[in-house]
Design a protein around this motif. Sequence first.
Motif, PDB file in Angstrom:
ATOM      1  N   SER A   1       0.783  -1.244   0.000  1.00 26.08           N
ATOM      2  CA  SER A   1       0.000   0.000   0.000  1.00 26.08           C
ATOM      3  C   SER A   1       0.811   1.287   0.000  1.00 26.08           C
ATOM      4  O   SER A   1       0.226   2.374  -0.003  1.00 26.08           O
ATOM      5  CB  SER A   1      -0.940  -0.003   1.214  1.00 26.08           C
ATOM      6  OG  SER A   1      -1.814  -1.105   1.188  1.00 26.08           O
TER       7      SER A   1
ATOM      8  N   SER B   1       2.248   2.969  -2.157  1.00 28.43           N
ATOM      9  CA  SER B   1       2.031   3.876  -3.284  1.00 28.43           C
ATOM     10  C   SER B   1       0.646   4.519  -3.277  1.00 28.43           C
ATOM     11  O   SER B   1       0.337   5.355  -4.133  1.00 28.43           O
ATOM     12  CB  SER B   1       2.228   3.127  -4.610  1.00 28.43           C
ATOM     13  OG  SER B   1       1.273   2.085  -4.734  1.00 28.43           O
ATOM     14  N   LYS B   2      -0.182   4.155  -2.292  1.00 30.15           N
ATOM     15  CA  LYS B   2      -1.548   4.685  -2.224  1.00 30.15           C
ATOM     16  C   LYS B   2      -1.594   5.919  -1.317  1.00 30.15           C
ATOM     17  O   LYS B   2      -1.197   5.854  -0.152  1.00 30.15           O
ATOM     18  CB  LYS B   2      -2.499   3.607  -1.703  1.00 30.15           C
ATOM     19  CG  LYS B   2      -2.558   2.376  -2.603  1.00 30.15           C
ATOM     20  CD  LYS B   2      -3.421   1.283  -2.008  1.00 30.15           C
ATOM     21  CE  LYS B   2      -3.440   0.054  -2.914  1.00 30.15           C
ATOM     22  NZ  LYS B   2      -4.214  -1.064  -2.332  1.00 30.15           N
TER      23      LYS B   2
ATOM     24  N   SER C   1      -4.050  -6.860  -2.085  1.00 31.21           N
ATOM     25  CA  SER C   1      -4.731  -5.657  -1.602  1.00 31.21           C
ATOM     26  C   SER C   1      -6.135  -5.959  -1.099  1.00 31.21           C
ATOM     27  O   SER C   1      -6.622  -5.309  -0.167  1.00 31.21           O
ATOM     28  CB  SER C   1      -4.788  -4.610  -2.717  1.00 31.21           C
ATOM     29  OG  SER C   1      -3.495  -4.125  -3.015  1.00 31.21           O
TER      30      SER C   1
ATOM     31  N   TYR D   1      -5.313   0.231   5.895  1.00 32.83           N
ATOM     32  CA  TYR D   1      -4.340  -0.338   4.963  1.00 32.83           C
ATOM     33  C   TYR D   1      -3.269  -1.157   5.688  1.00 32.83           C
ATOM     34  O   TYR D   1      -2.115  -1.195   5.285  1.00 32.83           O
ATOM     35  CB  TYR D   1      -3.677   0.771   4.127  1.00 32.83           C
ATOM     36  CG  TYR D   1      -4.650   1.502   3.232  1.00 32.83           C
ATOM     37  CD1 TYR D   1      -4.929   1.032   1.951  1.00 32.83           C
ATOM     38  CD2 TYR D   1      -5.309   2.645   3.679  1.00 32.83           C
ATOM     39  CE1 TYR D   1      -5.837   1.691   1.130  1.00 32.83           C
ATOM     40  CE2 TYR D   1      -6.218   3.314   2.866  1.00 32.83           C
ATOM     41  CZ  TYR D   1      -6.480   2.824   1.606  1.00 32.83           C
ATOM     42  OH  TYR D   1      -7.384   3.472   0.795  1.00 32.83           O
TER      43      TYR D   1
END
Length: 280
Positions: free
Chosen positions: A176, A178-179, A248, A256
């Motif tokens: 996660s 990159s989110k 994911s 997350y």
Amino acid sequence: MVRHRSIRTALGAVVATLALVAASIAGASGAQAAAPPPPSIAALGDSITQATDACGYKDCPAYSWSTGTSSSVKSHATRLKAAGATTLAVYNNAVTGSKAANLLAQAQKAVAQQAQYVTVEIGANDACTTTVAGMTPTATFSASVLAALQTINQGTPTAKIFVASIPNLKQMWSLSKSKAGARLVWAAGRVCQSMLAKPTSTAAADNARRDQVQARVVEFNTALAAACAAVSNCTFDGNAVANLAFTSSHISVLDYFHPSIAGQAKLAEVTWPLTPYGAP
């Protein structure tokens, strides 16, 4: 002819003996079938076993991999009931935020409940701290886990214990990082900063920090295996959870980090066959 007859007789005896040995082996193999379901189950651990953030910003024990009631998870408790334990007594003693040092009190509670099957999932909070320096020393972690398992052994000698390994925390970061939503929540909620601080940094110091946290998790899993091997009626998952390749969809979009409902179902699916009750 007499000599040939003797040879045939001897060969016949050998064949008969081999048949008995084969039957014995088959019988021994059959004896390893799943154990009959227990009358009670108690879950020990932390927010993972309370299914925190699986259904909202709260504990969601109905979705717990161990003792949950939701049909979408098919927890150990649900599977035990399906196997015949229709009057199964179910206790979830896990407490969100718990570390290994808190496991003894939970174990004492399971003994008071006379639970005959006890699941253990502990250690993420010992590695998920504000700083790397704040992580629990491995020796301290090991002693805490062993004391809890010994308490169960001594208090309920017939109870079977199942110890699950700690998930790969570095993988949770990788899934996660990159989110934008994950980065916002991790920073605002101070989630597992030993691993998740500066999530997009590629600086050598931050890479080394993440590796150091994951190395401690590996040490903890080794300690869990050793503690389980040191007591009676205990089964370690062989690092099945540690090696689980989460996707994911298995992670809650609220933080997350914790398992989603699908993640809890995956934990139950992966661990159940390794228990004394899910053996083929």
